[in-house]
Design a protein around this motif. Structure first.
Motif, PDB file in Angstrom:
ATOM      1  N   ASN A 194       0.782  -1.352  -0.113  1.00  0.00           N
ATOM      2  CA  ASN A 194      -0.169   0.054   0.034  1.00  0.00           C
ATOM      3  C   ASN A 194       0.780   1.511   0.064  1.00  0.00           C
ATOM      4  OD1 ASN A 194       0.741  -0.316   2.537  1.00  0.00           O
ATOM      5  ND2 ASN A 194      -1.016   0.217   3.510  1.00  0.00           N
ATOM      6  N   LEU A 195       2.079   1.112  -0.533  1.00  0.00           N
ATOM      7  CA  LEU A 195       2.954   2.288  -0.731  1.00  0.00           C
ATOM      8  C   LEU A 195       3.448   2.554  -2.190  1.00  0.00           C
ATOM      9  CD1 LEU A 195       4.470   4.926   0.606  1.00  0.00           C
ATOM     10  CD2 LEU A 195       6.444   3.123   1.038  1.00  0.00           C
ATOM     11  N   VAL A 196       3.486   3.772  -2.527  1.00  0.00           N
ATOM     12  CA  VAL A 196       3.954   3.894  -3.982  1.00  0.00           C
ATOM     13  C   VAL A 196       4.798   5.129  -3.771  1.00  0.00           C
ATOM     14  CG1 VAL A 196       2.391   2.760  -5.461  1.00  0.00           C
ATOM     15  CG2 VAL A 196       1.681   5.005  -4.602  1.00  0.00           C
ATOM     16  N   LEU A 197       5.572   5.614  -4.825  1.00  0.00           N
ATOM     17  CA  LEU A 197       6.480   6.663  -4.647  1.00  0.00           C
ATOM     18  C   LEU A 197       6.143   7.695  -5.981  1.00  0.00           C
ATOM     19  CD1 LEU A 197       9.808   4.937  -3.855  1.00  0.00           C
ATOM     20  CD2 LEU A 197       8.257   6.011  -1.980  1.00  0.00           C
ATOM     21  N   ALA A 198       6.097   9.080  -5.771  1.00  0.00           N
ATOM     22  CA  ALA A 198       5.795   9.704  -6.849  1.00  0.00           C
ATOM     23  C   ALA A 198       6.578  11.110  -6.796  1.00  0.00           C
ATOM     24  CB  ALA A 198       4.251  10.060  -6.843  1.00  0.00           C
ATOM     25  N   SER A 199       7.983  11.070  -7.157  1.00  0.00           N
ATOM     26  CA  SER A 199       8.969  12.093  -7.012  1.00  0.00           C
ATOM     27  C   SER A 199       9.840  11.956  -8.172  1.00  0.00           C
ATOM     28  CB  SER A 199       9.370  12.367  -5.695  1.00  0.00           C
ATOM     29  OG  SER A 199       9.767  13.541  -5.531  1.00  0.00           O
ATOM     30  N   ASP A 200      10.676  13.047  -8.193  1.00  0.00           N
ATOM     31  CA  ASP A 200      11.361  13.224  -9.491  1.00  0.00           C
ATOM     32  C   ASP A 200      12.543  12.440  -9.402  1.00  0.00           C
ATOM     33  OD1 ASP A 200      12.916  14.515  -7.425  1.00  0.00           O
ATOM     34  OD2 ASP A 200      13.166  16.570  -8.439  1.00  0.00           O
ATOM     35  N   TYR A 201      12.996  11.690  -8.154  1.00  0.00           N
ATOM     36  CA  TYR A 201      14.174  10.763  -8.233  1.00  0.00           C
ATOM     37  C   TYR A 201      13.741   9.231  -8.653  1.00  0.00           C
ATOM     38  CZ  TYR A 201      12.101   9.114  -3.953  1.00  0.00           C
ATOM     39  OH  TYR A 201      11.241   8.670  -3.086  1.00  0.00           O
ATOM     40  N   VAL A 202      12.507   9.201  -8.748  1.00  0.00           N
ATOM     41  CA  VAL A 202      12.102   7.600  -9.002  1.00  0.00           C
ATOM     42  C   VAL A 202      12.230   7.496 -10.495  1.00  0.00           C
ATOM     43  CG1 VAL A 202      10.009   6.597  -9.612  1.00  0.00           C
ATOM     44  CG2 VAL A 202       9.862   7.764  -7.379  1.00  0.00           C
ATOM     45  N   ARG A 203      12.396   6.082 -10.827  1.00  0.00           N
ATOM     46  CA  ARG A 203      12.940   5.573 -12.212  1.00  0.00           C
ATOM     47  C   ARG A 203      11.617   5.946 -12.998  1.00  0.00           C
ATOM     48  NH1 ARG A 203      15.083  -0.486 -11.734  1.00  0.00           N
ATOM     49  NH2 ARG A 203      17.157   0.056 -10.468  1.00  0.00           N
ATOM     50  N   THR A 204      12.057   6.718 -14.122  1.00  0.00           N
ATOM     51  CA  THR A 204      11.089   7.069 -14.976  1.00  0.00           C
ATOM     52  C   THR A 204      11.883   6.989 -16.568  1.00  0.00           C
ATOM     53  OG1 THR A 204      11.741   9.598 -14.936  1.00  0.00           O
ATOM     54  CG2 THR A 204       9.767   8.606 -13.825  1.00  0.00           C
ATOM     55  N   ASN A 205      11.105   7.083 -17.639  1.00  0.00           N
ATOM     56  CA  ASN A 205      11.626   7.331 -18.806  1.00  0.00           C
ATOM     57  C   ASN A 205      12.323   8.721 -19.028  1.00  0.00           C
ATOM     58  OD1 ASN A 205      10.490   4.916 -19.790  1.00  0.00           O
ATOM     59  ND2 ASN A 205       8.590   5.880 -20.537  1.00  0.00           N
ATOM     60  N   THR A 206      11.953   9.755 -18.359  1.00  0.00           N
ATOM     61  CA  THR A 206      12.344  10.992 -18.337  1.00  0.00           C
ATOM     62  C   THR A 206      13.807  11.106 -17.852  1.00  0.00           C
ATOM     63  OG1 THR A 206      10.188  12.006 -18.148  1.00  0.00           O
ATOM     64  CG2 THR A 206      11.929  13.392 -17.608  1.00  0.00           C
ATOM     65  N   ASN A 207      13.879  10.374 -16.640  1.00  0.00           N
ATOM     66  CA  ASN A 207      15.521  10.262 -16.079  1.00  0.00           C
ATOM     67  C   ASN A 207      16.210  11.311 -15.738  1.00  0.00           C
ATOM     68  OD1 ASN A 207      17.334   8.380 -15.120  1.00  0.00           O
ATOM     69  ND2 ASN A 207      18.437   8.266 -17.259  1.00  0.00           N
ATOM     70  N   LEU A 208      15.335  12.426 -15.470  1.00  0.00           N
ATOM     71  CA  LEU A 208      16.096  13.725 -14.833  1.00  0.00           C
ATOM     72  C   LEU A 208      15.301  14.329 -14.339  1.00  0.00           C
ATOM     73  CD1 LEU A 208      18.852  14.974 -15.641  1.00  0.00           C
ATOM     74  CD2 LEU A 208      17.584  16.679 -17.037  1.00  0.00           C
ATOM     75  N   ALA A 209      15.628  14.727 -12.910  1.00  0.00           N
ATOM     76  CA  ALA A 209      14.786  15.276 -12.064  1.00  0.00           C
ATOM     77  C   ALA A 209      14.229  16.657 -12.386  1.00  0.00           C
ATOM     78  CB  ALA A 209      15.722  15.687 -10.786  1.00  0.00           C
ATOM     79  N   THR A 210      12.987  16.809 -12.862  1.00  0.00           N
ATOM     80  CA  THR A 210      12.493  17.710 -13.530  1.00  0.00           C
ATOM     81  C   THR A 210      10.874  17.611 -13.157  1.00  0.00           C
ATOM     82  OG1 THR A 210      11.894  16.181 -15.425  1.00  0.00           O
ATOM     83  CG2 THR A 210      13.785  17.945 -15.715  1.00  0.00           C
ATOM     84  N   MET A 211      10.041  18.785 -13.532  1.00  0.00           N
ATOM     85  CA  MET A 211       8.494  18.625 -13.402  1.00  0.00           C
ATOM     86  C   MET A 211       8.002  17.391 -14.361  1.00  0.00           C
ATOM     87  SD  MET A 211       7.747  22.618 -13.429  1.00  0.00           S
ATOM     88  CE  MET A 211       8.637  22.995 -15.169  1.00  0.00           C
ATOM     89  N   GLU A 212       8.692  17.085 -15.399  1.00  0.00           N
ATOM     90  CA  GLU A 212       8.378  16.196 -16.264  1.00  0.00           C
ATOM     91  C   GLU A 212       8.275  14.609 -15.569  1.00  0.00           C
ATOM     92  OE1 GLU A 212       6.446  16.024 -18.694  1.00  0.00           O
ATOM     93  OE2 GLU A 212       7.195  14.420 -20.404  1.00  0.00           O
ATOM     94  N   ALA A 213       9.507  14.662 -14.975  1.00  0.00           N
ATOM     95  CA  ALA A 213       9.709  13.310 -14.053  1.00  0.00           C
ATOM     96  C   ALA A 213       9.057  13.125 -13.106  1.00  0.00           C
ATOM     97  CB  ALA A 213      11.358  13.066 -13.828  1.00  0.00           C
ATOM     98  N   ALA A 214       8.433  14.157 -12.459  1.00  0.00           N
ATOM     99  CA  ALA A 214       7.715  14.077 -11.173  1.00  0.00           C
ATOM    100  C   ALA A 214       6.185  13.660 -11.536  1.00  0.00           C
ATOM    101  CB  ALA A 214       7.743  15.284 -10.392  1.00  0.00           C
ATOM    102  N   ASN A 215       5.733  14.298 -12.909  1.00  0.00           N
ATOM    103  CA  ASN A 215       4.610  13.910 -13.201  1.00  0.00           C
ATOM    104  C   ASN A 215       4.578  12.335 -13.812  1.00  0.00           C
ATOM    105  OD1 ASN A 215       2.701  13.698 -15.666  1.00  0.00           O
ATOM    106  ND2 ASN A 215       1.865  15.407 -14.304  1.00  0.00           N
ATOM    107  N   GLU A 216       5.715  12.215 -14.339  1.00  0.00           N
ATOM    108  CA  GLU A 216       5.525  10.733 -15.025  1.00  0.00           C
ATOM    109  C   GLU A 216       5.618   9.581 -13.799  1.00  0.00           C
ATOM    110  OE1 GLU A 216       8.973   9.420 -17.715  1.00  0.00           O
ATOM    111  OE2 GLU A 216       8.330   7.399 -17.323  1.00  0.00           O
ATOM    112  N   ALA A 217       6.469   9.976 -12.736  1.00  0.00           N
ATOM    113  CA  ALA A 217       6.456   9.166 -11.582  1.00  0.00           C
ATOM    114  C   ALA A 217       5.152   9.050 -10.815  1.00  0.00           C
ATOM    115  CB  ALA A 217       7.356   9.721 -10.683  1.00  0.00           C
TER     116      ALA A 217
END
Ligand SMILES: Cc1cc2nc3c(=O)[nH]c(=O)nc-3n(C[C@H](O)[C@H](O)[C@H](O)COP(=O)(O)OP(=O)(O)OC[C@H]3O[C@@H](n4cnc5c(N)ncnc54)[C@H](O)[C@@H]3O)c2cc1C
Length: 551
Positions: free
Chosen positions: A476-499
């Protein structure tokens, strides 16, 4: 009854998760320590800068850039109603020119669109790589080869080779010319994010570089977009209004002090109020949208028992750097330096900036502050550890930004700006006198920099292995911030949103709620490159090095 979700943190990640969840019928509460949402992307009004009916001066932690390759955050913005009708995505304005300013040399101007003709392409290349850069044909050829390598390597090679290599090593900096190092090694990494060429990994930097490069050849979307007003009034506040209208409940002034876990599931959260009282809060699911350095101390042995991979967060919690904005309020007259972003490529403190007023048609400058604000120049300082220009320090070296008091920071930045913007003839466009300036009070000086509550995560060499997926093994825990693994892969607003989208998709699947998943897009790969990438996949599988050619 609706499935309840507690979101920890109301930055772009937390707000994005709230948006996706509430539209799918979840009962959402956001706990945010500040008294406003937006996190690093929020506007900050300059305290005491106006008496009603005048309006406070608009400040910010750092200016906002929405490159053409962003899709996730733009899609969300298109679903937020704007106050005057339409959506807040309608508040994105296209820039028409990028400028690389250089000390003592004329600026390099780069149109942020595909050159439309061969003469225009020649002009762009000649301007970009002119003789006064000191770059030889060999330098340019080598850089082109490295960019080609980034564009045509297969994903596995990027993950296993580029991820573990510094930009410095990849660019063979030690064996290249000083000009090559100035433009393509230091200049690129220092001005893009608060990264250092010796620490940033090639995979992350390469993503931005290649996506920006593809953007130059894409007619459909401008390469450089920014908001047509201060961020909170035109985006974050309408977002909050929309989310509240859909039923999201915000609790401001709540600092998450603990995530409680029984070794299997999260059982609750302890949130402290400003008066020190602590409340226990429970929900069916928890979305942690806090920055990496804030999340790490909350990872307890019980949480590690539930998901040992969360230990990685502690390994990367220190990979945060100071990239901080400063705003200058030009008296009476605006100085629109360039109609887009400005990068002061050889400035000691790796400055980038934007002249805001030209993009803010709806802002009544006559009502701001003392009524004499001509324009707002918003500058990001990405290097706090290189000696500046103005103040002698210990050991015969000038003071770094970190060693300066705030008024010294302002004066040194102003000096770096004026020296980088010397015109071929005529007076400097910027006034000699230091204008009124502002730095986010979340950056504390005592008397020099002691704390920054909005540090930026940087992808260091080899950090992917420690970065978590949005879906943790805690059910019951998920993570949604810019450091999470994403396609965007760079700490940005886009990465935070994708996460956040990844987090919500995992939460939907676990909750059993019948709801459509959030859209997630891959990064754009031009069709013309695909055969090269496929050829490199074969080489990679055979254990062979990259060749950059179709087999
Ligand atoms: C100077 C600067 C300029 C930038 N420019 C750009 C740009 O032009 N384009 C771009 O795409 N990105 C840019 N970025 C990066 C971008 O701003 C961030 O990556 C993104 O906003 C991060 O969003 P987030 O929600 O993951 O984290 P945050 O924005 O940090 O949000 C986390 C939220 O959690 C809250 N919080 C923290 N601790 C607690 C706690 N214990 N309890 C409760 N709440 C807590 C915070 O107050 C905050 O609201 C920039 C960053 C900086 C520093």
């Amino acid at each position: 009854m609706a499935v309840s979700v507690l979101i920890l943190g109301g930055g772009v990640g937390g707000l994005s998760a709230a948006h996706e969840l509430v539209e799918r019928g979840f009962a959402v509460t956001v706990l945010e320590q500040r008294d406003v949402p937006g996190g690093k992307a929020r506007s900050v009004e300059v305290p005491g800068s106006a008496q009603p009916p005048m309006l406070p001066l608009p400040g910010e932690h750092g200016f906002r850039f929405f490159p053409g390759f962003y899709r996730h955050v733009i899609d969300t913005m298109a679903r937020i109603p704007a106050a005057g009708g339409g959506s807040v995505a309608g508040h994105l304005a296209a820039a028409s020119l990028e400028m690389l300013a250089r000390m003592g040399k004329p600026p390099i101007e780069l149109p942020p669109h595909q050159p439309h003709s061969l003469p225009e392409l020649r002009r762009v290349l000649r301007t970009l790589f002119g003789a006064d850069t000191g770059l030889s044909d060999d330098d340019i050829g080598f850089f082109a080869l490295k960019v080609w390598q980034l564009m045509t390597a297969c994903p596995e090679r990027a993950l296993h080779e580029f991820e573990n290599q510094s930009w410095l090593a990849f660019m063979d900096a030690a064996n290249r010319s000083p000009a090559f190092n100035e433009y393509f090694v230091d200049g690129l990494t220092r001005c893009l994010v608060a990264a250092r060429a010796d620490k940033a990994n090639v995979r992350a930097g390469g993503v931005v570089l290649t996506q920006l490069f593809y953007g130059m050849f894409d007619h459909s979307t401008p390469l450089d977009r920014l908001l047509d007003g201060p961020t909170s009034p035109v985006w974050i506040t309408p977002w909050r209004t929309y989310l509240e209208s859909r039923g999201v409940h915000f609790e401001f002034g709540r600092t998450v002090a603990a995530i409680e876990c029984d070794g299997r599931r999260v059982t609750g959260v302890a949130a402290a109020a400003a008066d020190g009282s602590v409340q226990q809060r429970q929900a069916d699911h928890y979305v942690c949208a806090l920055p990496v350095e804030t999340t790490a101390p909350l990872i307890t042995p019980a949480l590690l028992q539930a998901d040992p991979a969360l230990a990685g967060i502690g390994r990367i919690a220190g990979d945060v750097y100071d990239m901080v904005g400063i705003q200058f309020y030009l008296p009476d007259t605006d100085v629109p330096l360039v109609h887009g972003h400005l990068s002061l490529i050889d400035s000691p403190w790796a400055l980038t900036g934007i002249s805001q007023r030209q993009f803010w048609p709806g802002v009544d400058f006559a009502r701001l502050g003392d009524g004499h604000v001509g324009g707002v120049l918003s500058i990001d300082i990405s290097d706090w550890d290189t000696p500046g220009l103005c103040f002698p320090g210990p050991g015969g070296r000038n003071l770094t930004a970190r060693q300066c008091r705030p008024e010294q920071v302002a004066l040194d930045v102003w000096t770096q700006l004026r020296r980088s913007l010397v015109p071929a003839s005529g007076p400097n466009p910027l006034p000699a006198a230091l204008p009124r300036w502002f730095i986010d009070p979340g950056v504390r000086f005592d008397p020099t920099l002691v704390a920054n509550d909005s540090r930026l995560f940087v992808n260091l060499v080899g950090s992917w292995q420690y970065r978590p997926e949005a879906a943790t093994a805690v059910p019951n825990l998920v993570l949604a911030s810019d450091y999470v693994r994403t396609n965007t892969n760079l700490a940005t607003m886009e990465a935070a949103n994708e996460a956040a989208r990844r987090a919500v998709n995992a939460l939907i699947a676990r909750s059993g709620v019948a709801a459509a998943p959030c859209a997630i897009w891959p990064l754009h790969t031009p069709e013309v490159l695909k055969p090269f990438i496929e050829a490199d996949c074969l080489l990679w599988k055979a254990g062979l090095p990259w060749r950059g050619a179709v087999a």
